[in-house]
Design a protein around this motif. Structure first.
Motif, PDB file in Angstrom:
ATOM      1  N   ALA A  37     -27.437  44.430  14.146  1.00  9.09           N
ATOM      2  CA  ALA A  37     -27.755  43.358  15.107  1.00  9.09           C
ATOM      3  C   ALA A  37     -26.912  42.125  14.825  1.00  9.09           C
ATOM      4  CB  ALA A  37     -29.240  43.025  15.040  1.00  9.09           C
ATOM      5  N   SER A  38     -26.718  41.805  13.541  1.00  8.58           N
ATOM      6  CA  SER A  38     -25.887  40.654  13.188  1.00  8.58           C
ATOM      7  C   SER A  38     -24.456  40.839  13.670  1.00  8.58           C
ATOM      8  CB  SER A  38     -25.908  40.459  11.668  1.00  8.58           C
ATOM      9  OG  SER A  38     -25.024  39.427  11.278  1.00  8.58           O
ATOM     10  N   GLU A  39     -23.928  42.049  13.535  1.00  8.87           N
ATOM     11  CA  GLU A  39     -22.571  42.333  13.997  1.00  8.87           C
ATOM     12  C   GLU A  39     -22.453  42.241  15.510  1.00  8.87           C
ATOM     13  OE1 GLU A  39     -21.909  46.175  12.335  1.00  8.87           O
ATOM     14  OE2 GLU A  39     -21.409  45.405  10.322  1.00  8.87           O
ATOM     15  N   ARG A  40     -23.596  42.334  16.203  1.00  6.63           N
ATOM     16  CA  ARG A  40     -23.613  42.216  17.657  1.00  6.63           C
ATOM     17  C   ARG A  40     -23.972  40.801  18.109  1.00  6.63           C
ATOM     18  NH1 ARG A  40     -23.316  47.136  20.143  1.00  6.63           N
ATOM     19  NH2 ARG A  40     -24.013  46.163  22.098  1.00  6.63           N
ATOM     20  N   GLY A  41     -23.949  39.846  17.181  1.00  6.95           N
ATOM     21  CA  GLY A  41     -24.124  38.447  17.542  1.00  6.95           C
ATOM     22  C   GLY A  41     -25.519  37.875  17.381  1.00  6.95           C
ATOM     23  N   ASN A  43     -28.396  36.110  15.429  1.00 10.97           N
ATOM     24  CA  ASN A  43     -28.485  35.313  14.210  1.00 10.97           C
ATOM     25  C   ASN A  43     -29.738  35.669  13.421  1.00 10.97           C
ATOM     26  OD1 ASN A  43     -30.744  33.414  14.997  1.00 10.97           O
ATOM     27  ND2 ASN A  43     -29.265  32.874  16.604  1.00 10.97           N
ATOM     28  N   LEU A  44     -29.801  35.176  12.192  1.00  8.54           N
ATOM     29  CA  LEU A  44     -30.866  35.566  11.270  1.00  8.54           C
ATOM     30  C   LEU A  44     -32.251  35.151  11.760  1.00  8.54           C
ATOM     31  CD1 LEU A  44     -31.440  36.898   8.539  1.00  8.54           C
ATOM     32  CD2 LEU A  44     -31.108  34.667   7.454  1.00  8.54           C
ATOM     33  N   ILE A  45     -32.366  33.959  12.330  1.00  7.51           N
ATOM     34  CA  ILE A  45     -33.658  33.477  12.832  1.00  7.51           C
ATOM     35  C   ILE A  45     -34.175  34.403  13.927  1.00  7.51           C
ATOM     36  CG2 ILE A  45     -34.857  31.598  14.027  1.00  7.51           C
ATOM     37  CD1 ILE A  45     -34.208  30.942  11.165  1.00  7.51           C
ATOM     38  N   GLU A  46     -33.299  34.796  14.835  1.00  5.05           N
ATOM     39  CA  GLU A  46     -33.702  35.715  15.901  1.00  5.05           C
ATOM     40  C   GLU A  46     -34.181  37.044  15.332  1.00  5.05           C
ATOM     41  OE1 GLU A  46     -31.243  35.372  19.895  1.00  5.05           O
ATOM     42  OE2 GLU A  46     -29.907  35.479  18.162  1.00  5.05           O
ATOM     43  N   THR A  47     -33.426  37.576  14.382  1.00  3.17           N
ATOM     44  CA  THR A  47     -33.776  38.878  13.807  1.00  3.17           C
ATOM     45  C   THR A  47     -35.176  38.854  13.207  1.00  3.17           C
ATOM     46  OG1 THR A  47     -31.460  39.402  13.309  1.00  3.17           O
ATOM     47  CG2 THR A  47     -33.151  40.594  12.070  1.00  3.17           C
ATOM     48  N   VAL A  48     -35.464  37.838  12.398  1.00  3.21           N
ATOM     49  CA  VAL A  48     -36.767  37.756  11.737  1.00  3.21           C
ATOM     50  C   VAL A  48     -37.865  37.472  12.755  1.00  3.21           C
ATOM     51  CG1 VAL A  48     -38.111  36.572   9.966  1.00  3.21           C
ATOM     52  CG2 VAL A  48     -35.691  37.039   9.585  1.00  3.21           C
ATOM     53  N   SER A  97     -28.979  39.713   2.680  1.00  2.00           N
ATOM     54  CA  SER A  97     -28.288  40.489   1.646  1.00  2.00           C
ATOM     55  C   SER A  97     -27.669  41.749   2.234  1.00  2.00           C
ATOM     56  CB  SER A  97     -29.247  40.841   0.507  1.00  2.00           C
ATOM     57  OG  SER A  97     -30.229  41.775   0.922  1.00  2.00           O
ATOM     58  N   TYR A  98     -28.358  42.376   3.189  1.00  4.61           N
ATOM     59  CA  TYR A  98     -27.812  43.571   3.828  1.00  4.61           C
ATOM     60  C   TYR A  98     -26.674  43.235   4.788  1.00  4.61           C
ATOM     61  CZ  TYR A  98     -31.275  46.890   2.086  1.00  4.61           C
ATOM     62  OH  TYR A  98     -32.015  47.721   1.278  1.00  4.61           O
ATOM     63  N   ILE A  99     -26.628  41.999   5.243  1.00  9.11           N
ATOM     64  CA  ILE A  99     -25.522  41.563   6.099  1.00  9.11           C
ATOM     65  C   ILE A  99     -24.274  41.288   5.266  1.00  9.11           C
ATOM     66  CG2 ILE A  99     -24.727  39.674   7.603  1.00  9.11           C
ATOM     67  CD1 ILE A  99     -27.639  39.428   8.580  1.00  9.11           C
ATOM     68  N   LEU A 100     -24.471  40.723   4.072  1.00  7.06           N
ATOM     69  CA  LEU A 100     -23.343  40.306   3.241  1.00  7.06           C
ATOM     70  C   LEU A 100     -22.827  41.411   2.324  1.00  7.06           C
ATOM     71  CD1 LEU A 100     -24.636  36.761   2.209  1.00  7.06           C
ATOM     72  CD2 LEU A 100     -22.943  37.323   3.965  1.00  7.06           C
ATOM     73  N   LEU A 101     -23.684  42.407   2.012  1.00  2.00           N
ATOM     74  CA  LEU A 101     -23.303  43.471   1.081  1.00  2.00           C
ATOM     75  C   LEU A 101     -23.412  44.839   1.759  1.00  2.00           C
ATOM     76  CD1 LEU A 101     -25.242  42.366  -2.143  1.00  2.00           C
ATOM     77  CD2 LEU A 101     -22.770  42.195  -1.775  1.00  2.00           C
ATOM     78  N   PRO A 102     -22.717  45.855   1.238  1.00  2.00           N
ATOM     79  CA  PRO A 102     -22.962  47.219   1.704  1.00  2.00           C
ATOM     80  C   PRO A 102     -24.426  47.585   1.471  1.00  2.00           C
ATOM     81  CG  PRO A 102     -20.936  47.123   0.425  1.00  2.00           C
ATOM     82  CD  PRO A 102     -21.616  45.799   0.251  1.00  2.00           C
ATOM     83  N   PRO A 103     -25.045  48.379   2.355  1.00  2.00           N
ATOM     84  CA  PRO A 103     -26.476  48.671   2.246  1.00  2.00           C
ATOM     85  C   PRO A 103     -26.917  49.208   0.892  1.00  2.00           C
ATOM     86  CG  PRO A 103     -25.663  49.362   4.382  1.00  2.00           C
ATOM     87  CD  PRO A 103     -24.464  48.945   3.584  1.00  2.00           C
ATOM     88  N   ALA A 104     -26.183  50.143   0.322  1.00  4.07           N
ATOM     89  CA  ALA A 104     -26.593  50.744  -0.958  1.00  4.07           C
ATOM     90  C   ALA A 104     -26.623  49.701  -2.067  1.00  4.07           C
ATOM     91  CB  ALA A 104     -25.655  51.883  -1.330  1.00  4.07           C
ATOM     92  N   GLU A 105     -25.635  48.816  -2.080  1.00  3.42           N
ATOM     93  CA  GLU A 105     -25.583  47.791  -3.120  1.00  3.42           C
ATOM     94  C   GLU A 105     -26.693  46.760  -2.923  1.00  3.42           C
ATOM     95  OE1 GLU A 105     -23.028  49.265  -1.840  1.00  3.42           O
ATOM     96  OE2 GLU A 105     -21.942  49.968  -3.615  1.00  3.42           O
ATOM     97  N   ALA A 106     -26.983  46.398  -1.667  1.00  2.00           N
ATOM     98  CA  ALA A 106     -28.071  45.453  -1.405  1.00  2.00           C
ATOM     99  C   ALA A 106     -29.407  46.035  -1.852  1.00  2.00           C
ATOM    100  CB  ALA A 106     -28.109  45.109   0.088  1.00  2.00           C
ATOM    101  N   ALA A 107     -29.623  47.315  -1.557  1.00  2.00           N
ATOM    102  CA  ALA A 107     -30.869  47.970  -1.964  1.00  2.00           C
ATOM    103  C   ALA A 107     -30.973  48.052  -3.480  1.00  2.00           C
ATOM    104  CB  ALA A 107     -30.943  49.367  -1.357  1.00  2.00           C
ATOM    105  N   MET A 214     -28.465  45.010  26.569  1.00  4.10           N
ATOM    106  CA  MET A 214     -29.593  45.928  26.404  1.00  4.10           C
ATOM    107  C   MET A 214     -29.515  46.701  25.089  1.00  4.10           C
ATOM    108  SD  MET A 214     -31.576  45.355  28.846  1.00  4.10           S
ATOM    109  CE  MET A 214     -32.719  46.699  28.562  1.00  4.10           C
ATOM    110  N   VAL A 215     -28.308  47.037  24.669  1.00  2.00           N
ATOM    111  CA  VAL A 215     -28.164  47.780  23.416  1.00  2.00           C
ATOM    112  C   VAL A 215     -28.647  46.924  22.242  1.00  2.00           C
ATOM    113  CG1 VAL A 215     -26.534  48.857  21.818  1.00  2.00           C
ATOM    114  CG2 VAL A 215     -26.266  49.184  24.289  1.00  2.00           C
ATOM    115  N   THR A 216     -28.271  45.659  22.250  1.00  2.00           N
ATOM    116  CA  THR A 216     -28.699  44.757  21.184  1.00  2.00           C
ATOM    117  C   THR A 216     -30.212  44.587  21.194  1.00  2.00           C
ATOM    118  OG1 THR A 216     -26.589  43.570  21.332  1.00  2.00           O
ATOM    119  CG2 THR A 216     -28.404  42.461  20.184  1.00  2.00           C
ATOM    120  N   TRP A 217     -30.802  44.459  22.391  1.00  2.17           N
ATOM    121  CA  TRP A 217     -32.264  44.369  22.484  1.00  2.17           C
ATOM    122  C   TRP A 217     -32.924  45.633  21.934  1.00  2.17           C
ATOM    123  CZ3 TRP A 217     -34.635  40.081  22.644  1.00  2.17           C
ATOM    124  CH2 TRP A 217     -34.154  38.997  23.386  1.00  2.17           C
ATOM    125  N   GLY A 218     -32.247  46.766  22.118  1.00  2.00           N
ATOM    126  CA  GLY A 218     -32.767  48.019  21.581  1.00  2.00           C
ATOM    127  C   GLY A 218     -32.821  47.986  20.057  1.00  2.00           C
TER     128      GLY A 218
END
Length: 308
Positions: A37-41, A43-48, A97-107, A214-218
């Motif tokens: 979602a972040s890559e599709r524009g 922002n963090l406030i919206e996501t949460v 953290s998942y936005i700034l790092l690869p998923p495996a490393e963030a986890a 619509m894809v981003t809303w999905g």
């Protein structure tokens, strides 16, 4: 929830493990979806905000169908508000953290939460913490150094700092949850966290809300739904099995985030990531085992807890 009620509840360990596993998979999907979602524009406030908004009816329906709506009554709204504030910060840091790092490393860095929990318990709650758990703490931090290798510059320093901060804040939440757990059921805690978080997020949204395709809303819808399901499964798992049984499932996140990372083009983690993850997971499991051993009732009245 009384201890008597807890002791009368039948244990279904395999069912509890399955629920915890579903929760971990859902959380992995949620955080990786947040990255997309972040890559599709978005922002963090919206996501949460949408994560909480969409999850709220899921949690509400679960409580209504299980314990009943009367169960959400509370006399500790102030403590719930504190839990909300700390938890909201932790959620935002985890998504970031998942936005700034690869998923495996963030986890993997997120697995340091029990390590920080041990440190905070010793410093804040003044719990006795001996050589066993302090050794596990040092091994866990050694795992972080092996994985990150600060001299090599494999990962952005900002991302590593955010992931460590997320683990620290999440560990702080566990202290508040320990206090709330004395009088509140897990369902009540989940409900008030989700509901109360809508206040600050709702105030911030007019300044951050954007139009999306619509894809981003999905993707945002998926974040909210799997997030709500994860909360329910995390809570339900502890109703059917003790923490010591279900906790190891949390570390399967390295598998799911690795697969999801490959699916979105992040590639396979480096060898140092796997070595570091092994040390961090071993540290967390040993800390959990020591706490389980110390929590067992003594066989005879003169017995004392094993040295920590």
């Amino acid at each position: 929830m009384t201890s008597a009620a807890s002791s009368d509840r039948p244990h279904r360990p395999l069912f509890a493990i399955g629920l915890r596993l579903i929760a971990v998979i859902c959380l992995s999907i949620m955080f990786v979806s947040g990255r997309i979602a972040s890559e599709r524009g978005v922002n963090l406030i919206e996501t949460v905000f949408y994560r909480q908004l969409i999850a709220l009816p899921v949690v509400f329906a679960w409580i209504a169908s299980s314990t009943g709506l009367s169960a959400i009554k509370t006399r500790r709204i102030g403590v719930h508000a504190t839990r909300m504030a700390i938890g909201l910060i932790g959620m935002m840091l985890n998504f970031l953290s998942y936005i700034l790092l690869p998923p495996a490393e963030a986890a993997t860095i997120g697995f340091t939460m029990p390590i920080f929990g041990t440190i905070l318990s010793a410093l804040v709650l003044r719990e006795a913490t001996g050589i066993h758990r302090w050794t596990a703490v040092l091994i866990g931090f050694a795992g972080v150094l092996v994985m990150v290798r600060p001299d090599a510059g494999h990962f952005p320093v900002q991302g590593v700092a955010v992931a460590i901060a997320a683990a620290l804040v999440t560990a702080s939440v566990s202290l508040v949850l320990r206090e709330l757990g004395r009088t509140e059921s897990a369902g009540v805690v989940v409900f008030w966290f989700t509901l109360l978080s809508m206040v600050p997020l709702g105030i911030a949204m007019p300044f951050y809300a954007q139009a999306h395709d619509m894809v981003t809303w999905g993707w945002l819808l998926a974040i909210g739904i799997v997030g709500g399901v994860a909360q329910i499964c995390l809570t339900a798992a502890l109703r059917w099995g003790p923490v010591s049984v279900v906790l190891p499932m949390d570390y399967s996140a390295i598998i799911w985030t690795t697969l999801l990372g490959v699916a979105i083009g992040q590639g396979w983690p480096m060898a140092t990531t796997w070595i570091g993850a092994t040390l961090i997971v071993a540290s967390g499991l040993y800390i959990a085992w020591r706490e389980h051993v110390r929590a067992r009732p003594p066989i005879v009245s003169l017995a004392t807890p094993p040295p920590d």
